[in-house]
Design a protein around this motif. Structure first.
Motif, PDB file in Angstrom:
ATOM      1  N   ARG A  33      -3.158   9.242  -0.274  1.00  0.00           N
ATOM      2  CA  ARG A  33      -2.399   7.996  -0.109  1.00  0.00           C
ATOM      3  C   ARG A  33      -2.135   7.749   1.379  1.00  0.00           C
ATOM      4  O   ARG A  33      -2.268   6.638   1.871  1.00  0.00           O
ATOM      5  N   SER A  63       4.462  -0.846  11.863  1.00  0.00           N
ATOM      6  CA  SER A  63       4.580  -1.042  10.421  1.00  0.00           C
ATOM      7  C   SER A  63       5.289   0.144   9.784  1.00  0.00           C
ATOM      8  O   SER A  63       5.265   1.255  10.330  1.00  0.00           O
ATOM      9  N   ASP A 104       3.369   7.582  -4.952  1.00  0.00           N
ATOM     10  CA  ASP A 104       2.699   8.062  -3.743  1.00  0.00           C
ATOM     11  C   ASP A 104       2.714   9.587  -3.638  1.00  0.00           C
ATOM     12  O   ASP A 104       2.185  10.147  -2.682  1.00  0.00           O
ATOM     13  N   GLU A 155      -5.245   6.396   2.880  1.00  0.00           N
ATOM     14  CA  GLU A 155      -5.427   4.998   2.474  1.00  0.00           C
ATOM     15  C   GLU A 155      -4.577   4.086   3.363  1.00  0.00           C
ATOM     16  O   GLU A 155      -5.058   3.071   3.878  1.00  0.00           O
ATOM     17  N   TRP A 156      -3.318   4.472   3.554  1.00  0.00           N
ATOM     18  CA  TRP A 156      -2.421   3.685   4.390  1.00  0.00           C
ATOM     19  C   TRP A 156      -2.911   3.633   5.831  1.00  0.00           C
ATOM     20  O   TRP A 156      -2.873   2.597   6.475  1.00  0.00           O
ATOM     21  N   GLU A 169      -5.843   1.247   6.184  1.00  0.00           N
ATOM     22  CA  GLU A 169      -5.390  -0.142   6.093  1.00  0.00           C
ATOM     23  C   GLU A 169      -4.633  -0.563   7.361  1.00  0.00           C
ATOM     24  O   GLU A 169      -4.901  -1.628   7.920  1.00  0.00           O
ATOM     25  N   GLU A 170      -3.704   0.250   7.801  1.00  0.00           N
ATOM     26  CA  GLU A 170      -2.919  -0.086   8.994  1.00  0.00           C
ATOM     27  C   GLU A 170      -3.794  -0.167  10.238  1.00  0.00           C
ATOM     28  O   GLU A 170      -3.638  -1.073  11.060  1.00  0.00           O
ATOM     29  N   ARG A 218       6.399   2.004   5.761  1.00  0.00           N
ATOM     30  CA  ARG A 218       6.235   2.065   4.306  1.00  0.00           C
ATOM     31  C   ARG A 218       7.287   3.008   3.735  1.00  0.00           C
ATOM     32  O   ARG A 218       7.663   3.985   4.367  1.00  0.00           O
TER      33      ARG A 218
END
Length: 125
Positions: free
Chosen positions: A24, A5, A13, A27-28, A31-32, A7
């Motif tokens: 941030r 993935s 950010d 957080e990523w 989620e990933e 971003r």
């Protein structure tokens, strides 16, 4: 490690120093790593139990494309442990490494841990 993935670092950010805000990035990563664990265990009834050592190595700036490499470290009866490496897509320079991210499968109603029935050998590469 598979990089699954990407971003784009956007103005929202950034921190006060105009680089990617650590919060941030975390957080990523959560989620990933959760998406990766959901795909590996073929269930979306997972919760984050633990995130181990986090090491920030270099900055990401606005406009940088960052990519997320994920790898399964261990599989327990109710859990999966993964590692996430965040790096700059263009330079391949490591931005952050989050190790020992543990997700646990839970029952949708009781929210108690339940066995997922998978082994490391059964998981997709």
């Amino acid at each position: 490690m598979r990089f699954l993935s990407r971003r784009l670092v956007m103005p929202n950010d950034l921190n006060y120093a105009n680089s990617l805000f650590g919060g941030r990035a975390l957080e990523w990563i959560d989620e990933e790593a959760a998406i990766y664990a959901i795909c590996q265990l073929e269930t979306n009834c997972l919760v984050t139990k633990h995130i181990g050592a986090i090491s920030f190595e270099s900055a990401a700036m606005q406009g940088d494309v960052v990519e997320f490499g994920l790898e399964t470290k261990k599989v327990g009866q109710t859990s999966i442990t993964v590692t996430c490496l965040v790096r700059n897509k263009a330079t391949k320079k490591t931005i952050c490494l989050a190790d020992d991210i543990v997700f646990v499968q839970v029952d949708a109603q009781t929210r108690l841990p339940i066995p997922h029935g998978k082994t490391l050998a059964q998981l997709t590469v």
